[in-house]
Design a protein around this motif. Sequence first.
Motif, PDB file in Angstrom:
ATOM      1  N   GLY A 228      10.403   4.780   9.011  1.00  0.00           N
ATOM      2  CA  GLY A 228       9.352   5.741   8.677  1.00  0.00           C
ATOM      3  C   GLY A 228       8.226   5.134   7.877  1.00  0.00           C
ATOM      4  O   GLY A 228       7.522   5.833   7.148  1.00  0.00           O
ATOM      5  N   GLY A 229       8.041   3.829   8.021  1.00  0.00           N
ATOM      6  CA  GLY A 229       6.973   3.164   7.289  1.00  0.00           C
ATOM      7  C   GLY A 229       5.674   3.195   8.050  1.00  0.00           C
ATOM      8  O   GLY A 229       5.465   4.026   8.951  1.00  0.00           O
ATOM      9  N   ALA A 230       4.758   2.276   7.706  1.00  0.00           N
ATOM     10  CA  ALA A 230       3.442   2.293   8.327  1.00  0.00           C
ATOM     11  C   ALA A 230       2.812   0.907   8.253  1.00  0.00           C
ATOM     12  O   ALA A 230       3.275   0.039   7.519  1.00  0.00           O
ATOM     13  N   PHE A 231       1.733   0.741   9.026  1.00  0.00           N
ATOM     14  CA  PHE A 231       0.929  -0.480   9.004  1.00  0.00           C
ATOM     15  C   PHE A 231      -0.336  -0.203   8.221  1.00  0.00           C
ATOM     16  O   PHE A 231      -0.943   0.863   8.338  1.00  0.00           O
ATOM     17  N   ASP A 232      -0.752  -1.158   7.426  1.00  0.00           N
ATOM     18  CA  ASP A 232      -2.004  -1.016   6.700  1.00  0.00           C
ATOM     19  C   ASP A 232      -3.165  -1.251   7.660  1.00  0.00           C
ATOM     20  O   ASP A 232      -2.997  -1.840   8.736  1.00  0.00           O
ATOM     21  N   THR A 233      -4.310  -0.804   7.258  1.00  0.00           N
ATOM     22  CA  THR A 233      -5.504  -1.007   8.070  1.00  0.00           C
ATOM     23  C   THR A 233      -5.716  -2.504   8.292  1.00  0.00           C
ATOM     24  O   THR A 233      -5.649  -3.286   7.364  1.00  0.00           O
ATOM     25  N   GLY A 234      -5.960  -2.916   9.500  1.00  0.00           N
ATOM     26  CA  GLY A 234      -6.122  -4.336   9.821  1.00  0.00           C
ATOM     27  C   GLY A 234      -4.866  -4.931  10.408  1.00  0.00           C
ATOM     28  O   GLY A 234      -4.903  -5.975  11.041  1.00  0.00           O
ATOM     29  N   THR A 273       3.463 -14.423 -11.745  1.00  0.00           N
ATOM     30  CA  THR A 273       2.698 -15.672 -11.633  1.00  0.00           C
ATOM     31  C   THR A 273       2.599 -16.164 -10.198  1.00  0.00           C
ATOM     32  O   THR A 273       1.940 -17.166  -9.936  1.00  0.00           O
ATOM     33  N   GLN A 274       3.271 -15.508  -9.265  1.00  0.00           N
ATOM     34  CA  GLN A 274       3.204 -15.938  -7.865  1.00  0.00           C
ATOM     35  C   GLN A 274       1.895 -15.507  -7.240  1.00  0.00           C
ATOM     36  O   GLN A 274       1.403 -14.408  -7.498  1.00  0.00           O
ATOM     37  N   GLU A 275       1.334 -16.377  -6.407  1.00  0.00           N
ATOM     38  CA  GLU A 275       0.051 -16.059  -5.785  1.00  0.00           C
ATOM     39  C   GLU A 275       0.179 -14.835  -4.872  1.00  0.00           C
ATOM     40  O   GLU A 275       1.227 -14.567  -4.290  1.00  0.00           O
ATOM     41  N   VAL A 276      -0.926 -14.112  -4.746  1.00  0.00           N
ATOM     42  CA  VAL A 276      -0.999 -12.918  -3.898  1.00  0.00           C
ATOM     43  C   VAL A 276      -1.382 -13.344  -2.495  1.00  0.00           C
ATOM     44  O   VAL A 276      -2.325 -14.120  -2.299  1.00  0.00           O
ATOM     45  N   PHE A 277      -0.642 -12.852  -1.503  1.00  0.00           N
ATOM     46  CA  PHE A 277      -0.960 -13.207  -0.131  1.00  0.00           C
ATOM     47  C   PHE A 277      -1.967 -12.234   0.471  1.00  0.00           C
ATOM     48  O   PHE A 277      -2.889 -12.626   1.174  1.00  0.00           O
ATOM     49  N   ALA A 278      -1.787 -10.923   0.191  1.00  0.00           N
ATOM     50  CA  ALA A 278      -2.681  -9.907   0.761  1.00  0.00           C
ATOM     51  C   ALA A 278      -2.707  -8.682  -0.150  1.00  0.00           C
ATOM     52  O   ALA A 278      -1.792  -8.454  -0.946  1.00  0.00           O
ATOM     53  N   THR A 279      -3.775  -7.919  -0.037  1.00  0.00           N
ATOM     54  CA  THR A 279      -3.926  -6.680  -0.809  1.00  0.00           C
ATOM     55  C   THR A 279      -4.160  -5.533   0.155  1.00  0.00           C
ATOM     56  O   THR A 279      -4.980  -5.624   1.071  1.00  0.00           O
ATOM     57  N   ASP A 280      -3.386  -4.437  -0.028  1.00  0.00           N
ATOM     58  CA  ASP A 280      -3.533  -3.321   0.904  1.00  0.00           C
ATOM     59  C   ASP A 280      -4.680  -2.419   0.477  1.00  0.00           C
ATOM     60  O   ASP A 280      -5.327  -2.649  -0.548  1.00  0.00           O
ATOM     61  N   ALA A 281      -4.900  -1.386   1.296  1.00  0.00           N
ATOM     62  CA  ALA A 281      -6.033  -0.486   1.045  1.00  0.00           C
ATOM     63  C   ALA A 281      -5.895   0.242  -0.279  1.00  0.00           C
ATOM     64  O   ALA A 281      -6.889   0.669  -0.871  1.00  0.00           O
ATOM     65  N   GLY A 282      -4.675   0.401  -0.778  1.00  0.00           N
ATOM     66  CA  GLY A 282      -4.476   1.084  -2.054  1.00  0.00           C
ATOM     67  C   GLY A 282      -4.637   0.189  -3.253  1.00  0.00           C
ATOM     68  O   GLY A 282      -4.436   0.632  -4.395  1.00  0.00           O
TER      69      GLY A 282
END
Length: 405
Positions: A228-234, A273-282
């Motif tokens: 019941g999850g979802a895909f982020d925009t993109g 301290t771990q690098e961020v790979f992606a940021t969602d719309a929220g």
Amino acid sequence: MTSILTNNSAMAALSTLRSISSNMEDTQSRISSGLRVGSASDNAAYWSIATTMRSDNAALSAVQDALGLGAAKVDTAYSGMEAAIEVVDEIKKKLTAASEDGVDKNKIQEEISQLQEQLVSISEAASFSGENWLQANLGGPAADLQKSVVASFVRDSAGNVSVKKVDYQLSASNVLFDSGGNAGILDQTANVGNDGVVVNVNIGGTTGSYNVVKYTTAQVSAAVTGAGGAFDTGGNIAWTTAGTGAGAGVGYVKIADDTWVAATEQDSGANSTQEVFATDAGGFEWQITTTNAAASTAYSVSNLVISDTTTSTQLAGMLSMVDSALESMASAASSLGSISSRIDMQKEFVSNLTDSIDAGVGRLVDADMNEESTRLKALQTQQQLAIQALSIANSDSQNVLSLFR
């Protein structure tokens, strides 16, 4: 002066006859034995040398027997190794065939199983006189792993004798099966990884490589839909569990075409301290889950198993493992072949050396039959003359009687 009490002529003739008879005995002894020096009394120096060299020649004869036994051991091990190489080649072919799309891997495994059993049979059968160089307890005493073949008997200038050997050390590089563990060429294990992907992640300023499980778009879509999850925009972020705080969301991030890895959602205010790979719309940040490591399975050539679920990555790993085993087996066969060649050369050398020693001893002690036969003929003539002379000398006393008639 003629005397009936003392016959000087007869005594001289008798002495000559005795000397000739003694020489005849010596000559006849040489002819009958074929030896000029048959005992130490004939020539102590030559007799001593000949006796020693005959003893050494007897030892060399034993060396020839030992070389024959050693050659049989090496040839048996080489034949077994050569047969095993052919079987492993077949396993390699089967794995290559299994890499083709649509092939029934279960059927191929049935063939591989038979080949694996054949490898065991070959290693067990490659034994000669209780010696098996293709399987051993590699964890046992070092002395049990040291194999040798008697090569030569040597006497140095000081008269010291020794036996030289050709050594062959059993080890993980030339033994097919380790009866005490898994250190042989065919039973030593190697980790074959499941499908994974290597990602570089910066944690605390240090970038490291991590082999993590990879997923296809279809797998991610099925997981997201089922939860019941979802895909982020993109379409670069998907989650099975939505989150509103640090570490609350669980899902996937897309790192390449049709390639996804597991990820965790983090609140930007509580980012680690771990690098961020992606940021969602929220505004929530997603980090790759480096602990989702791609699993691996330990296989050996003798126990590898494939099925319809075996991936191309696993097959590639198995092929690499089998190819490495073939290289080790080829190297071991080469060593055995070199020892076999050396033993053959040593056998020829020992045979020639034995002949040379025999010839050398013969020059010292053998009688020259041409010379001895000529000497015997002369002595026989001298003996006849001496007998005639003794007969004449003995007749002198008879002549005295004529003076008194």
